[in-house]
Design a protein around this motif. Sequence first.
Motif, mmCIF file in Angstrom:
data_model
loop_
_atom_site.group_PDB
_atom_site.id
_atom_site.type_symbol
_atom_site.label_atom_id
_atom_site.label_comp_id
_atom_site.label_asym_id
_atom_site.label_seq_id
_atom_site.Cartn_x
_atom_site.Cartn_y
_atom_site.Cartn_z
ATOM 1 N N PHE A 115 31.222 82.455 72.992
ATOM 2 C CA PHE A 115 31.553 83.672 72.249
ATOM 3 C C PHE A 115 31.767 83.343 70.770
ATOM 4 N N PHE A 116 31.161 84.132 69.908
ATOM 5 C CA PHE A 116 31.331 83.933 68.468
ATOM 6 C C PHE A 116 32.803 84.072 68.076
ATOM 7 N N THR A 117 33.513 84.965 68.749
ATOM 8 C CA THR A 117 34.947 85.146 68.487
ATOM 9 C C THR A 117 35.710 83.857 68.718
ATOM 10 N N ILE A 118 35.465 83.221 69.844
ATOM 11 C CA ILE A 118 36.184 81.984 70.173
ATOM 12 C C ILE A 118 35.797 80.875 69.211
ATOM 13 N N GLU A 119 34.523 80.729 68.931
ATOM 14 C CA GLU A 119 34.078 79.664 68.032
ATOM 15 C C GLU A 119 34.690 79.828 66.639
ATOM 16 N N THR A 120 34.729 81.065 66.146
ATOM 17 C CA THR A 120 35.273 81.298 64.805
ATOM 18 C C THR A 120 36.778 81.093 64.773
ATOM 19 N N ASN A 121 37.477 81.642 65.760
ATOM 20 C CA ASN A 121 38.925 81.444 65.813
ATOM 21 C C ASN A 121 39.277 79.970 66.008
ATOM 22 N N LEU A 122 38.452 79.261 66.762
ATOM 23 C CA LEU A 122 38.686 77.823 66.948
ATOM 24 C C LEU A 122 38.562 77.088 65.626
ATOM 25 N N LEU A 123 37.546 77.423 64.836
ATOM 26 C CA LEU A 123 37.375 76.780 63.534
ATOM 27 C C LEU A 123 38.534 77.110 62.594
ATOM 28 N N VAL A 124 38.962 78.373 62.597
ATOM 29 C CA VAL A 124 40.090 78.770 61.744
ATOM 30 C C VAL A 124 41.345 77.998 62.139
ATOM 31 N N ALA A 125 41.652 77.961 63.431
ATOM 32 C CA ALA A 125 42.842 77.259 63.891
ATOM 33 C C ALA A 125 42.759 75.767 63.593
ATOM 34 N N LEU A 126 41.568 75.193 63.748
ATOM 35 C CA LEU A 126 41.384 73.772 63.489
ATOM 36 C C LEU A 126 41.577 73.450 62.013
ATOM 37 N N VAL A 127 40.969 74.251 61.135
ATOM 38 C CA VAL A 127 41.103 74.027 59.697
ATOM 39 C C VAL A 127 42.559 74.127 59.262
ATOM 40 N N LEU A 128 43.264 75.129 59.762
ATOM 41 C CA LEU A 128 44.660 75.312 59.368
ATOM 42 C C LEU A 128 45.555 74.228 59.955
ATOM 43 N N THR A 129 45.234 73.775 61.146
ATOM 44 C CA THR A 129 46.020 72.688 61.761
ATOM 45 C C THR A 129 45.837 71.393 60.980
ATOM 46 N N ILE A 130 44.608 71.120 60.576
ATOM 47 C CA ILE A 130 44.350 69.924 59.756
ATOM 48 C C ILE A 130 45.126 70.006 58.455
ATOM 49 N N PHE A 131 45.131 71.186 57.833
ATOM 50 C CA PHE A 131 45.884 71.344 56.590
ATOM 51 C C PHE A 131 47.372 71.122 56.816
ATOM 52 N N CYS A 132 47.912 71.653 57.911
ATOM 53 C CA CYS A 132 49.338 71.473 58.191
ATOM 54 C C CYS A 132 49.685 70.009 58.399
ATOM 55 N N ALA A 133 48.784 69.281 59.045
ATOM 56 C CA ALA A 133 49.041 67.869 59.323
ATOM 57 C C ALA A 133 48.928 67.014 58.069
ATOM 58 N N ARG A 134 47.948 67.342 57.206
ATOM 59 C CA ARG A 134 47.722 66.565 55.980
ATOM 60 C C ARG A 134 47.439 67.534 54.832
ATOM 61 N N PRO A 135 48.481 68.173 54.311
ATOM 62 C CA PRO A 135 48.283 69.251 53.333
ATOM 63 C C PRO A 135 47.656 68.829 52.016
#
Length: 236
Positions: free
Chosen positions: A63-83
């Motif tokens: 699902f495009f919804t899942i793929e996009t939300n996964l990318l958003v969550a991943l990008v933001l998680t990476i930023f939180c870990a190493r801002p």
Amino acid sequence: MQGVGEAKMPGNVPLPLYGQRGCAAVIAGLGWFGMGVQLYFNVQDALVKDLPVAGHLIDYFSFFTIETNLLVALVLTIFCARPQAEQFLTRPSVASALVVYIIIVGVVYAVLLRNLWHPHGVRLLADLVLHDAIPFLYPFYWLVFLSKGSLRWSEPAWWLVFPVLYFLYSMLRGAAFGIYLYPFFDVAHLGFARVAMNGIGLLAGFFGLGVILTAIDHALASGEGGRSGLGSAAEL
């Protein structure tokens, strides 16, 4: 050198990053929650119906919804870990492309898909998170916190690569297995010509929204650190 107004907080993170980091953590947390709930019920449905779990998982991640939300969550998680780290997924171009994708997710779902199913309880909550909350919150995060002025006018064309690849994947998968996850891509019912027109229409939406986002980026840009307009709120 530490500039004026960049007081350090614990962990050597500049004060302005704390607001951005907190907002990113909230949005990422919502994303992981929504996807986790959807994944749980997806697997549960497969077990209840005695169907292959692997097939349901492939559907889930298709699902495009899942793929996009996964990318958003991943990008933001990476930023939180190493801002303060510079990585490909946290580049302004990638972060901005995700704004376009997630807005399309929300708009298409609201206009074309919302009435196709009626979840209840925690599934409804997860549905609202993935299709309403994050398509609103992530563009807000981009507008308020991310630096402006680095996007090129060619970016919207490059941002079409992901949706084009997704369309080709959907067509190949549908031709091979007869499964079309979105009714506007259902070649069996609509015919390829109609589906191709639907795809072109969606791509035009992606491109137009990308141009608008790039124009906003330029309008909010300033000569000082590429941060101005609403983006300055990150430094308050």
